[in-house]
Design a protein around this motif. Structure first.
Motif, PDB file in Angstrom:
ATOM      1  N   GLU A  48     -56.502  21.064 -93.906  1.00 15.92           N
ATOM      2  CA  GLU A  48     -57.701  20.226 -94.039  1.00 15.92           C
ATOM      3  C   GLU A  48     -57.985  19.908 -95.504  1.00 15.92           C
ATOM      4  O   GLU A  48     -58.345  18.784 -95.851  1.00 15.92           O
ATOM      5  N   ARG A  51     -55.728  17.298 -96.777  1.00 13.72           N
ATOM      6  CA  ARG A  51     -56.071  15.984 -96.230  1.00 13.72           C
ATOM      7  C   ARG A  51     -57.385  15.444 -96.789  1.00 13.72           C
ATOM      8  O   ARG A  51     -57.836  14.378 -96.409  1.00 13.72           O
ATOM      9  N   LYS A  53     -60.582  17.009 -96.913  1.00 10.52           N
ATOM     10  CA  LYS A  53     -61.840  17.334 -96.230  1.00 10.52           C
ATOM     11  C   LYS A  53     -62.955  17.538 -97.256  1.00 10.52           C
ATOM     12  O   LYS A  53     -62.872  18.388 -98.126  1.00 10.52           O
ATOM     13  N   GLU A  54     -63.994  16.729 -97.149  1.00 11.20           N
ATOM     14  CA  GLU A  54     -65.085  16.752 -98.127  1.00 11.20           C
ATOM     15  C   GLU A  54     -65.951  17.997 -98.046  1.00 11.20           C
ATOM     16  O   GLU A  54     -66.595  18.359 -99.025  1.00 11.20           O
ATOM     17  N   THR A  55     -65.967  18.656 -96.910  1.00  7.79           N
ATOM     18  CA  THR A  55     -66.841  19.818 -96.756  1.00  7.79           C
ATOM     19  C   THR A  55     -66.090  21.139 -96.932  1.00  7.79           C
ATOM     20  O   THR A  55     -66.619  22.191 -96.586  1.00  7.79           O
ATOM     21  N   ALA A  56     -64.892  21.084 -97.491  1.00  6.62           N
ATOM     22  CA  ALA A  56     -64.132  22.318 -97.732  1.00  6.62           C
ATOM     23  C   ALA A  56     -64.910  23.207 -98.706  1.00  6.62           C
ATOM     24  O   ALA A  56     -65.464  22.728 -99.698  1.00  6.62           O
TER      25      ALA A  56
END
Length: 94
Positions: A48, A51, A53-56
Motif C-alpha cells: 500500500e 502504491r 496510500k495517503e493514510t499510511a
C-alpha cells in the motif's frame, strides 16, 4: 522511473515516495516479503505504501525507508524563503 535509473530527489506526493521506494527495493532485488521480515512490517502495508496510500502511518513509512537504507531530509522549497524560528519567552511573575 525504471528499475535501472531510480531518481532520488524532490518528493511532492505519496505516490512519488512510494514509487521511489519500490524502484529502490527492486533495484536491490528485494521482495516485499524480505523487506517485511527485515523491518517487521506487513507485506500488505509495504504494498500500500509503494502504491502511494495517503493514510499510511508516518512511523511505519519511516521504518520502511530505514529498512531500505533510505532517509528523509526536509528543506525549504526552492524559491521559498524560510521563516525565522519563533522564539517564545515566559514571563515569571513573583
Amino acid at each position: 522511473m525504471t528499475e535501472e535509473a531510480t531518481l532520488y530527489g524532490v518528493i511532492r506526493t505519496t505516490e512519488d515516495l512510494g514509487r521511489l521506494a519500490r524502484a529502490h527495493r527492486k533495484q536491490r532485488h528485494l521482495t516485499l516479503e524480505t523487506v517485511s521480515g527485515l523491518g517487521n512490517l506487513s507485506p500488505r502495508f509495504l504494498s500500500e505504501f509503494e502504491r502511494g496510500k495517503e493514510t499510511a502511518e508516518i512511523g511505519k513509512v519511516l521504518k520502511a525507508l530505514r529498512t531500505l537504507g533510505l532517509e528523509v531530509s526536509v528543506q525549504p522549497r526552492a524559491g521559498v524563503a524560510p521563516t525565522p524560528a519563533r522564539q517564545t519567552t515566559k514571563e515569571i511573575v513573583l
